[in-house]
Motif scaffolding. Structure first.
Motif, PDB file in Angstrom:
ATOM      1  N   TYR A  78      29.756  -9.322 -26.601  1.00  0.00           N
ATOM      2  CA  TYR A  78      29.964  -7.574 -25.977  1.00  0.00           C
ATOM      3  C   TYR A  78      30.211  -6.231 -26.697  1.00  0.00           C
ATOM      4  CZ  TYR A  78      31.444 -10.420 -21.656  1.00  0.00           C
ATOM      5  OH  TYR A  78      31.861 -11.233 -20.519  1.00  0.00           O
ATOM      6  N   LYS A  79      29.843  -6.878 -27.910  1.00  0.00           N
ATOM      7  CA  LYS A  79      29.581  -5.503 -28.473  1.00  0.00           C
ATOM      8  C   LYS A  79      28.265  -5.279 -28.517  1.00  0.00           C
ATOM      9  CE  LYS A  79      29.085  -5.106 -33.783  1.00  0.00           C
ATOM     10  NZ  LYS A  79      28.085  -5.829 -34.706  1.00  0.00           N
ATOM     11  N   GLU A  80      26.975  -6.099 -29.043  1.00  0.00           N
ATOM     12  CA  GLU A  80      25.903  -5.348 -28.501  1.00  0.00           C
ATOM     13  C   GLU A  80      25.726  -4.782 -26.988  1.00  0.00           C
ATOM     14  OE1 GLU A  80      23.621  -5.789 -30.562  1.00  0.00           O
ATOM     15  OE2 GLU A  80      24.797  -6.786 -31.620  1.00  0.00           O
ATOM     16  N   VAL A  81      26.715  -5.146 -25.982  1.00  0.00           N
ATOM     17  CA  VAL A  81      26.470  -4.550 -24.642  1.00  0.00           C
ATOM     18  C   VAL A  81      26.887  -3.256 -24.993  1.00  0.00           C
ATOM     19  CG1 VAL A  81      27.772  -4.497 -22.604  1.00  0.00           C
ATOM     20  CG2 VAL A  81      27.123  -6.247 -23.419  1.00  0.00           C
ATOM     21  N   VAL A  82      28.215  -2.800 -25.674  1.00  0.00           N
ATOM     22  CA  VAL A  82      28.951  -1.312 -25.256  1.00  0.00           C
ATOM     23  C   VAL A  82      27.644  -0.946 -27.071  1.00  0.00           C
ATOM     24  CG1 VAL A  82      30.618  -0.631 -26.621  1.00  0.00           C
ATOM     25  CG2 VAL A  82      31.223  -2.369 -25.577  1.00  0.00           C
ATOM     26  N   SER A  83      26.917  -1.124 -27.739  1.00  0.00           N
ATOM     27  CA  SER A  83      26.304  -0.764 -28.793  1.00  0.00           C
ATOM     28  C   SER A  83      24.832  -0.540 -27.630  1.00  0.00           C
ATOM     29  CB  SER A  83      26.093  -1.421 -29.449  1.00  0.00           C
ATOM     30  OG  SER A  83      27.026  -2.424 -31.041  1.00  0.00           O
ATOM     31  N   PHE A  85      24.912   0.499 -24.571  1.00  0.00           N
ATOM     32  CA  PHE A  85      25.095   1.816 -23.742  1.00  0.00           C
ATOM     33  C   PHE A  85      25.762   3.634 -24.738  1.00  0.00           C
ATOM     34  CE2 PHE A  85      26.463  -1.159 -20.912  1.00  0.00           C
ATOM     35  CZ  PHE A  85      25.774  -0.513 -19.734  1.00  0.00           C
ATOM     36  N   ALA A  86      26.336   3.080 -26.041  1.00  0.00           N
ATOM     37  CA  ALA A  86      26.261   3.966 -27.082  1.00  0.00           C
ATOM     38  C   ALA A  86      24.920   4.449 -27.569  1.00  0.00           C
ATOM     39  CB  ALA A  86      27.115   3.370 -28.158  1.00  0.00           C
ATOM     40  N   LYS A  87      23.998   3.637 -27.892  1.00  0.00           N
ATOM     41  CA  LYS A  87      22.390   4.094 -28.209  1.00  0.00           C
ATOM     42  C   LYS A  87      22.419   4.775 -26.797  1.00  0.00           C
ATOM     43  CE  LYS A  87      22.374   0.636 -31.603  1.00  0.00           C
ATOM     44  NZ  LYS A  87      21.522  -1.096 -32.277  1.00  0.00           N
ATOM     45  N   GLU A  88      22.003   3.807 -25.830  1.00  0.00           N
ATOM     46  CA  GLU A  88      21.248   5.185 -24.985  1.00  0.00           C
ATOM     47  C   GLU A  88      22.258   6.352 -24.680  1.00  0.00           C
ATOM     48  OE1 GLU A  88      18.269   4.105 -22.950  1.00  0.00           O
ATOM     49  OE2 GLU A  88      17.715   2.737 -24.416  1.00  0.00           O
ATOM     50  N   GLU A  89      23.417   6.276 -25.191  1.00  0.00           N
ATOM     51  CA  GLU A  89      23.841   7.925 -24.834  1.00  0.00           C
ATOM     52  C   GLU A  89      24.839   7.546 -23.135  1.00  0.00           C
ATOM     53  OE1 GLU A  89      21.818  10.993 -25.592  1.00  0.00           O
ATOM     54  OE2 GLU A  89      21.977  10.437 -27.820  1.00  0.00           O
ATOM     55  N   LYS A  90      25.101   6.685 -22.809  1.00  0.00           N
ATOM     56  CA  LYS A  90      25.760   6.315 -21.422  1.00  0.00           C
ATOM     57  C   LYS A  90      26.609   5.895 -21.951  1.00  0.00           C
ATOM     58  CE  LYS A  90      21.064   5.687 -19.448  1.00  0.00           C
ATOM     59  NZ  LYS A  90      21.024   6.865 -18.443  1.00  0.00           N
ATOM     60  N   ILE A  91      27.677   6.165 -22.994  1.00  0.00           N
ATOM     61  CA  ILE A  91      29.249   6.612 -23.801  1.00  0.00           C
ATOM     62  C   ILE A  91      28.905   7.313 -24.249  1.00  0.00           C
ATOM     63  CG2 ILE A  91      29.050   4.044 -24.642  1.00  0.00           C
ATOM     64  CD1 ILE A  91      31.756   3.484 -23.392  1.00  0.00           C
ATOM     65  N   SER A  92      30.340   8.069 -23.788  1.00  0.00           N
ATOM     66  CA  SER A  92      30.736   8.850 -25.255  1.00  0.00           C
ATOM     67  C   SER A  92      32.074   8.263 -26.095  1.00  0.00           C
ATOM     68  CB  SER A  92      31.747  10.461 -24.539  1.00  0.00           C
ATOM     69  OG  SER A  92      32.955   9.785 -24.041  1.00  0.00           O
ATOM     70  N   ALA A  93      32.040   8.787 -27.383  1.00  0.00           N
ATOM     71  CA  ALA A  93      32.752   8.728 -28.079  1.00  0.00           C
ATOM     72  C   ALA A  93      34.414   8.634 -27.057  1.00  0.00           C
ATOM     73  CB  ALA A  93      32.615   9.718 -29.123  1.00  0.00           C
ATOM     74  N   ALA A  94      34.852   9.219 -26.744  1.00  0.00           N
ATOM     75  CA  ALA A  94      35.995   9.730 -26.345  1.00  0.00           C
ATOM     76  C   ALA A  94      36.041   8.689 -24.828  1.00  0.00           C
ATOM     77  CB  ALA A  94      36.231  10.946 -25.138  1.00  0.00           C
ATOM     78  N   GLU A  95      35.261   8.060 -24.914  1.00  0.00           N
ATOM     79  CA  GLU A  95      34.983   6.816 -23.813  1.00  0.00           C
ATOM     80  C   GLU A  95      35.420   5.572 -24.405  1.00  0.00           C
ATOM     81  OE1 GLU A  95      32.653   7.728 -19.392  1.00  0.00           O
ATOM     82  OE2 GLU A  95      31.493   7.318 -21.201  1.00  0.00           O
ATOM     83  N   LEU A  96      34.300   5.621 -26.241  1.00  0.00           N
ATOM     84  CA  LEU A  96      34.904   4.384 -26.894  1.00  0.00           C
ATOM     85  C   LEU A  96      36.093   4.894 -26.957  1.00  0.00           C
ATOM     86  CD1 LEU A  96      31.731   4.290 -28.354  1.00  0.00           C
ATOM     87  CD2 LEU A  96      32.622   2.745 -27.552  1.00  0.00           C
TER      88      LEU A  96
END
Length: 110
Positions: A78-83, A85-96
């Motif tokens: 799941y760490k890879e899933v979140v990573s 989306f972060a790399k693809e700029e589909k999730i923000s720092a605030a969402e994280l």
């Protein structure tokens, strides 16, 4: 599935009516029968026609889908899933930070 969840019970023609133009009756019928074979949908027969309804909730489907996708595409991480989306700029720092707060809240309750 979204149409069936929304309609709760529907004949193929009713499902077709909820979809964008260009979705043909036979194609939608085939997809619904495939969903039935996979155990997501069942039906009530009315003569030669069938009224379909979902037998899996959207929450249960989402959980199963994410587990399968995570296993197949992210080596069960799941760490890879979140990573991803972060790399693809589909999730923000605030969402994280919100996700981290959810995790920390669960840990504090345990």
């Amino acid at each position: 599935m979204h149409s069936l969840w929304q309609l709760e019970k529907a004949f193929v023609k009713e499902v077709v009516a909820t979809l964008p133009a260009g979705n043909h009756y036979n194609t939608v019928s085939t997809v619904i029968r495939n969903l039935e074979e996979k155990g997501y949908v069942s039906h009530t027969a009315f003569g030669k026609t069938h009224q379909y309804y979902p037998i899996i909730t959207i929450e249960a489907y989402r959980k199963q889908f994410m587990q399968t996708a995570t296993q197949k595409f992210f080596d069960s991480s799941y760490k890879e899933v979140v990573s991803f989306f972060a790399k693809e700029e589909k999730i923000s720092a605030a969402e994280l930070r919100e996700i981290l707060a959810i995790i920390e809240n669960k840990e504090n309750k345990a």
